[in-house]
Design a protein around this motif. Structure first.
Motif, PDB file in Angstrom:
ATOM      1  N   GLY A 188       0.810  -1.217   0.000  1.00  0.00           N
ATOM      2  CA  GLY A 188       0.000   0.000   0.000  1.00  0.00           C
ATOM      3  C   GLY A 188       0.838   1.259   0.000  1.00  0.00           C
ATOM      4  N   LEU A 189       1.890   1.279   0.825  1.00  0.00           N
ATOM      5  CA  LEU A 189       2.747   2.465   0.882  1.00  0.00           C
ATOM      6  C   LEU A 189       3.554   2.639  -0.398  1.00  0.00           C
ATOM      7  N   CYS A 190       3.999   1.541  -0.970  1.00  0.00           N
ATOM      8  CA  CYS A 190       4.750   1.631  -2.227  1.00  0.00           C
ATOM      9  C   CYS A 190       3.879   2.229  -3.333  1.00  0.00           C
ATOM     10  N   GLU A 191       2.599   1.919  -3.314  1.00  0.00           N
ATOM     11  CA  GLU A 191       1.697   2.417  -4.349  1.00  0.00           C
ATOM     12  C   GLU A 191       1.460   3.916  -4.239  1.00  0.00           C
ATOM     13  N   ILE A 192       1.398   4.430  -2.997  1.00  0.00           N
ATOM     14  CA  ILE A 192       1.092   5.852  -2.835  1.00  0.00           C
ATOM     15  C   ILE A 192       2.331   6.734  -2.781  1.00  0.00           C
ATOM     16  N   ALA A 193       3.511   6.151  -2.526  1.00  0.00           N
ATOM     17  CA  ALA A 193       4.721   6.959  -2.313  1.00  0.00           C
ATOM     18  C   ALA A 193       5.017   7.881  -3.484  1.00  0.00           C
ATOM     19  N   GLN A 194       4.824   7.385  -4.691  1.00  0.00           N
ATOM     20  CA  GLN A 194       5.128   8.200  -5.868  1.00  0.00           C
ATOM     21  C   GLN A 194       4.138   9.349  -6.063  1.00  0.00           C
ATOM     22  N   LYS A 195       3.058   9.354  -5.272  1.00  0.00           N
ATOM     23  CA  LYS A 195       2.054  10.409  -5.387  1.00  0.00           C
ATOM     24  C   LYS A 195       2.192  11.446  -4.266  1.00  0.00           C
ATOM     25  N   LEU A 196       3.333  11.426  -3.570  1.00  0.00           N
ATOM     26  CA  LEU A 196       3.561  12.351  -2.463  1.00  0.00           C
ATOM     27  C   LEU A 196       4.816  13.203  -2.696  1.00  0.00           C
ATOM     28  N   PRO A 197       4.896  13.916  -3.786  1.00  0.00           N
ATOM     29  CA  PRO A 197       6.127  14.655  -4.101  1.00  0.00           C
ATOM     30  C   PRO A 197       6.391  15.828  -3.167  1.00  0.00           C
ATOM     31  N   LEU A 198       5.354  16.311  -2.437  1.00  0.00           N
ATOM     32  CA  LEU A 198       5.525  17.469  -1.563  1.00  0.00           C
ATOM     33  C   LEU A 198       5.663  17.088  -0.096  1.00  0.00           C
ATOM     34  N   LEU A 199       5.627  15.801   0.210  1.00  0.00           N
ATOM     35  CA  LEU A 199       5.666  15.362   1.600  1.00  0.00           C
ATOM     36  C   LEU A 199       7.001  15.712   2.251  1.00  0.00           C
ATOM     37  N   LYS A 200       6.924  16.325   3.447  1.00  0.00           N
ATOM     38  CA  LYS A 200       8.127  16.715   4.181  1.00  0.00           C
ATOM     39  C   LYS A 200       8.297  15.965   5.496  1.00  0.00           C
ATOM     40  N   GLU A 201       7.177  15.506   6.090  1.00  0.00           N
ATOM     41  CA  GLU A 201       7.243  14.799   7.365  1.00  0.00           C
ATOM     42  C   GLU A 201       6.424  13.521   7.280  1.00  0.00           C
ATOM     43  N   PHE A 202       7.015  12.419   7.731  1.00  0.00           N
ATOM     44  CA  PHE A 202       6.330  11.128   7.705  1.00  0.00           C
ATOM     45  C   PHE A 202       6.603  10.423   9.031  1.00  0.00           C
ATOM     46  N   GLU A 203       5.541   9.975   9.699  1.00  0.00           N
ATOM     47  CA  GLU A 203       5.660   9.259  10.963  1.00  0.00           C
ATOM     48  C   GLU A 203       4.968   7.903  10.824  1.00  0.00           C
ATOM     49  N   ILE A 204       5.701   6.832  11.111  1.00  0.00           N
ATOM     50  CA  ILE A 204       5.174   5.469  11.049  1.00  0.00           C
ATOM     51  C   ILE A 204       5.453   4.823  12.400  1.00  0.00           C
ATOM     52  N   ILE A 205       4.402   4.598  13.184  1.00  0.00           N
ATOM     53  CA  ILE A 205       4.548   4.165  14.566  1.00  0.00           C
ATOM     54  C   ILE A 205       3.663   2.954  14.826  1.00  0.00           C
TER      55      ILE A 205
END
Length: 269
Positions: free
Chosen positions: A101-118
């Motif tokens: 799921g994350l691999c599929e959406i990662a390419q659609k987040l070109p402006l993302l600056k902060e990511f938290e996975i907990i």
């Protein structure tokens, strides 16, 4: 009065109802409400609420936190509806969000600056590689308590090789060792802060200690005590704890693990 009648016309007035913002609720109260929901409630009512919020944002959403109810399908819906997301937080999505799921959406987040996975048990180095390639502006990553086997540097290598512009990294209970820390410091040359609390396979000495001293403005060591000031602790279900990670990085260099130990020795003296 209306012509030809003896009784006045009655007008019905709609009663105004107060609209409450869920964001105003204390975190403890919100958690208590969600903890009483069944799996069916979470997968229907809560996710419907999230869909409704996304729809009302009209593509202007820049920051979203998904706790307890996230799924791959929900993530895809969010990302497909938004083009300006700057911050994304995923908390305790144990068995509902996966690498695919994350691999599929990662390419659609070109402006993302902060990511938290907990507390997301099925997110591994595979997703980290895709996030690094798809999010070139990523400056802050928090990858905590995700339950991988100890003594494994795959996560560290994925970060080092795919996130060269990273400034802040948090790996609480990470599985890396000294080689993993060294790879990260070599690969991420713009590092400002690193949090390795409770990464018990890391033993800082010699060259590695020197690299931390020279490259980092702020560093939180593996042996830092649980009562470290600057963090608020929140209790989650299944007797798990995690930090809400609202640490404000200080502008001066300080080895926090040593700093706490020194303060305690002074107090005891």
């Amino acid at each position: 009065m209306a012509r030809g009648t003896t009784k006045p016309l009655l007008r019905r007035h709609k009663r105004k109802t107060a609209v409450r913002n869920w964001l105003d609720l204390p975190n403890d109260l919100t958690f208590m409400i969600f903890s009483r929901l069944t799996t069916f409630d979470i997968l229907t009512s809560v996710q419907q609420m999230c869909h409704h919020t996304i729809d009302r944002s009209c593509g202007q959403l820049v920051d979203i936190s998904i706790e307890y109810f996230g799924t791959d399908n929900l993530l895809k819906y969010i990302i497909d509806s938004q083009g300006k997301l700057r911050r994304l937080q995923l908390v305790q999505c144990f068995y509902t969000i996966f690498d695919e799921g994350l691999c599929e959406i990662a390419q659609k987040l070109p402006l993302l600056k902060e990511f938290e996975i907990i507390l997301c048990k099925h997110i591994t180095c595979v997703a980290l590689e895709a996030i690094g390639r798809g999010c070139p502006l990523l400056k802050s990553l928090k990858f905590n308590h995700n339950g991988h086997s100890k003594g494994d540097n795959e996560d560290a290598v994925a970060i080092a090789q795919n996130m060269p512009n990273l400034r802040h990294l948090q790996l609480i209970y990470g599985c890396l060792d000294n080689d993993g820390v060294s790879a990260i410091l070599d690969g991420c040359r713009f590092f400002e802060s690193l949090d390795l609390r409770w990464c018990y396979n890391v033993n800082l000495e010699g060259r590695l200690r020197k690299m931390c001293d020279e490259q980092l403005k702020d560093f939180i060591e593996p042996n830092t005590l649980e009562g470290f000031s600057g963090y608020k602790f929140g209790k989650l279900c299944n007797a798990n704890w995690y930090e809400d990670l609202e640490y404000t990085y200080r502008p001066r260099k300080k080895m926090f693990g040593h700093h706490i130990a020194e303060n305690e020795s002074q107090d005891n003296g």
